[in-house]
Structures are given as structure tokens and as C-alpha cells.
Write a protein that holds these residues in place. Structure first.
Motif, short mmCIF file in Angstrom:
data_model
loop_
_atom_site.label_atom_id
_atom_site.label_comp_id
_atom_site.label_asym_id
_atom_site.label_seq_id
_atom_site.Cartn_x
_atom_site.Cartn_y
_atom_site.Cartn_z
N ALA B 36 27.77 23.69 58.90
CA ALA B 36 27.52 24.04 60.30
C ALA B 36 26.93 22.84 61.05
O ALA B 36 27.35 22.54 62.17
N ARG B 37 25.99 22.15 60.43
CA ARG B 37 25.35 21.02 61.10
C ARG B 37 26.34 19.88 61.32
O ARG B 37 26.33 19.23 62.36
N THR B 38 27.18 19.66 60.32
CA THR B 38 28.13 18.55 60.42
C THR B 38 29.16 18.83 61.52
O THR B 38 29.44 17.97 62.36
N ALA B 39 29.71 20.03 61.52
CA ALA B 39 30.65 20.40 62.59
C ALA B 39 29.93 20.36 63.93
O ALA B 39 30.50 19.92 64.94
N GLY B 40 28.66 20.78 63.95
CA GLY B 40 27.88 20.79 65.19
C GLY B 40 27.72 19.39 65.76
O GLY B 40 27.76 19.20 66.99
N ALA B 41 27.54 18.40 64.90
CA ALA B 41 27.39 17.02 65.37
C ALA B 41 28.68 16.54 66.01
O ALA B 41 28.66 15.91 67.07
N LEU B 42 29.81 16.86 65.37
CA LEU B 42 31.10 16.46 65.95
C LEU B 42 31.33 17.16 67.28
O LEU B 42 31.81 16.56 68.24
N ASN B 43 30.95 18.44 67.32
CA ASN B 43 31.12 19.19 68.56
C ASN B 43 30.26 18.60 69.68
O ASN B 43 30.70 18.52 70.82
N ALA B 44 29.04 18.21 69.31
CA ALA B 44 28.13 17.66 70.32
C ALA B 44 28.68 16.36 70.91
O ALA B 44 28.39 16.02 72.05
N LEU B 45 29.45 15.64 70.11
CA LEU B 45 30.04 14.39 70.60
C LEU B 45 31.34 14.64 71.36
O LEU B 45 31.88 13.73 71.97
N GLY B 46 31.82 15.88 71.28
CA GLY B 46 33.03 16.23 72.02
C GLY B 46 34.29 15.56 71.49
O GLY B 46 35.25 15.40 72.24
N VAL B 47 34.29 15.18 70.23
CA VAL B 47 35.48 14.52 69.70
C VAL B 47 36.44 15.57 69.13
O VAL B 47 36.02 16.64 68.69
N GLN B 48 37.70 15.21 69.14
CA GLN B 48 38.70 16.09 68.57
C GLN B 48 38.78 15.82 67.07
O GLN B 48 38.80 14.66 66.65
N TYR B 49 38.79 16.89 66.30
CA TYR B 49 38.87 16.68 64.86
C TYR B 49 39.63 17.84 64.21
O TYR B 49 39.73 18.92 64.78
N ALA B 50 40.13 17.56 63.02
CA ALA B 50 40.77 18.61 62.24
C ALA B 50 39.77 19.08 61.20
O ALA B 50 38.97 18.30 60.70
N ALA B 51 39.80 20.36 60.89
CA ALA B 51 38.88 20.91 59.90
C ALA B 51 39.65 21.77 58.91
O ALA B 51 40.58 22.47 59.29
N GLY B 85 28.67 13.01 53.63
CA GLY B 85 28.39 14.43 53.70
C GLY B 85 27.42 14.68 54.84
O GLY B 85 27.24 13.83 55.70
N SER B 86 26.78 15.85 54.84
CA SER B 86 25.99 16.22 56.01
C SER B 86 24.77 15.31 56.21
O SER B 86 24.42 15.00 57.34
N ASP B 87 24.14 14.84 55.12
CA ASP B 87 22.95 13.99 55.30
C ASP B 87 23.31 12.71 56.05
O ASP B 87 22.65 12.32 57.00
N ILE B 88 24.40 12.06 55.59
CA ILE B 88 24.79 10.79 56.19
C ILE B 88 25.29 11.01 57.62
O ILE B 88 24.92 10.28 58.53
N VAL B 89 26.10 12.06 57.79
CA VAL B 89 26.64 12.32 59.13
C VAL B 89 25.50 12.61 60.11
O VAL B 89 25.49 12.10 61.24
N MET B 90 24.49 13.38 59.68
CA MET B 90 23.39 13.69 60.59
C MET B 90 22.55 12.45 60.89
O MET B 90 22.12 12.25 62.02
N GLU B 91 22.32 11.62 59.87
CA GLU B 91 21.60 10.36 60.11
C GLU B 91 22.34 9.50 61.12
O GLU B 91 21.73 8.92 62.02
N MET B 92 23.66 9.43 60.93
CA MET B 92 24.47 8.60 61.83
C MET B 92 24.57 9.20 63.21
O MET B 92 24.66 8.48 64.21
N PHE B 93 24.55 10.53 63.27
CA PHE B 93 24.56 11.18 64.58
C PHE B 93 23.28 10.85 65.33
O PHE B 93 23.30 10.45 66.50
N GLU B 94 22.16 10.98 64.63
CA GLU B 94 20.87 10.77 65.30
C GLU B 94 20.67 9.32 65.72
O GLU B 94 20.03 9.05 66.73
#
Lengths: 83, 131
Positions: B36-51, B85-94
């Protein structure tokens, strides 16, 4: 099957694999299957985040996703940690 | 569907989608907090992605992890490379790194919703081929 791991056991195994590392492991839920590991080690120097996290995952192999249901990881280097 | 076919499908999905997220559940209905957090970060950036939901068949996760060498879910691939994974993606998001990697604009602090919002998600439809 594997016995249920304790935070201390995880911490000891990471420390054994990365001598000199500063390791802190907590049980996030108290259920013995969701853990968070914070690891500071000079072994991470020059590695990408992916490579750093893989070093930790490799300590536990198939147990991650099995008895260790979730392992959240934060890695840094001694120089990075003191900035 | 054989294991080889599943692996081929995964390889293809990674190749054909510049931003490819493997997760538990869907961006609309994530089945795990990390996903949920990882998808949420992508959504917050408004990028198009496949899941792709890995839950319908345990072999999806086996083949994916065999391919990537990464044991946990979610896994985010950008331009064919495992980002994390989610840790790295969230770190990179922040830190804003994820935004620059994806060529997106870093949202204002308060704009980030950890709960996934509806997205422009392209269904891949592996589920339909598993029967």
C-alpha cells in the motif's frame, strides 16, 4: 520448519555476517514475524541500496517470506550515519 | 500455465512497462501495508505505472524472486531494473530521488497520501491467464 526467530537472534546473525556492524533489530508487532533491522556497517560503502539490503536478506535466505514474514531494513555507512 | 510461462510473462511485463510494480493486491485494494505504501508513493508522484498482483498464484512470487534475487514483495522495477522494495522506495520518495528517477515532480509534504488513490493503472491481466 524453522523455529520462531527472536529479535536478538536476528541481531546476532546479522552481526556475525557483518563483523563490526552496528545492528539493531526490533519486533514490530510482538508476534515474532515482522521485524525491522537498522544496520550501520562500513561493508555498505560503495554499494547501491539494493546491494546493501541484499547483504542483509542473504543472512536469512528462505526464512524471509517464511517464518520471518516481513523484514524491514534500513542501512547506512558509519560516515553516512554521523552526517 | 507453466512456471516457464509465468516467468516469461513477468520478464515481459518488466520489459514492456517502464514503471512496473509487483505487489500484494492492487493499487486500489492493496492487501499488505508495504504494498500500500509503495503504490501510494507512486500515486503521490502522479506517475503512470503497471501493477501486478502476485497473490493469485504462489508461483508468481517464486518466479519473480528467482528472477530478481529479491525475497520480499513489493518490488518496483524502473526501465527494467529493480529499484527496491518498500523500504528503499519510501526512502527514495522522501528524499526526492524517486521523483527525479521517474521524471516526476516532488509533491508538497502535505499532499502525500499513504493510502493509495485511484491511479491511471494499466491492468496486465495475468490473473485471467492462470486458469
Amino acid at each position: 520448519m524453522f523455529p520462531m526467530p527472536s529479535p536478538q537472534e536476528l541481531q546476532d546473525r546479522i552481526t556475525a555476517a557483518l563483523p563490526g556492524a552496528e545492528v539493531r533489530v526490533e519486533d514490530l508487532t510482538g508476534g515474532g514475524d515482522h521485524f525491522r533491522a537498522e544496520v550501520v556497517s562500513d561493508r555498505f560503502e560503495g554499494l547501491s541500496r539494493i546491494q546493501q539490503h541484499k547483504l542483509i536478506y542473504d543472512v536469512f535466505g528462505d526464512e524471509v517470506g517464511g517464518p520471518i514474514h516481513a523484514l524491514s531494513i534500513k542501512t547506512s555507512t558509519p560516515t553516512g550515519a554521523t552526517q | 500455465m507453466t512456471n516457464d510461462e509465468i516467468r516469461g510473462f513477468i520478464e515481459n511485463a518488466i520489459k514492456e512497462n517502464s514503471v512496473m510494480l509487483f505487489m500484494k493486491g492492487t493499487p486500489h485494494q492493496p492487501a499488505c501495508g508495504f504494498s500500500a505504501r509503495t503504490a501510494g508513493a507512486l500515486n503521490a508522484l502522479g506517475v503512470q505505472y503497471a501493477a501486478l498482483d502476485i497473490l493469485p498464484d504462489p508461483r508468481i512470487r517464486e518466479e519473480l524472486s528467482g528472477l530478481s534475487g529479491w525475497p520480499t514483495i513489493p518490488q518496483l522495477f524502473v526501465d527494467g531494473e529493480l529499484v527496491g522494495g518498500s523500504d528503499i522506495v519510501m526512502e527514495m520518495f522522501e528524499s526526492g530521488e524517486l521523483a527525479s528517477l521517474l521524471g516526476a515532480e516532488q509533491p508538497e509534504e502535505e499532499a502525500f497520501e499513504p493510502e493509495p488513490q485511484p491511479v491511471q493503472q494499466r491492468p496486465i491481466g495475468l490473473e485471467n491467464k492462470l486458469d
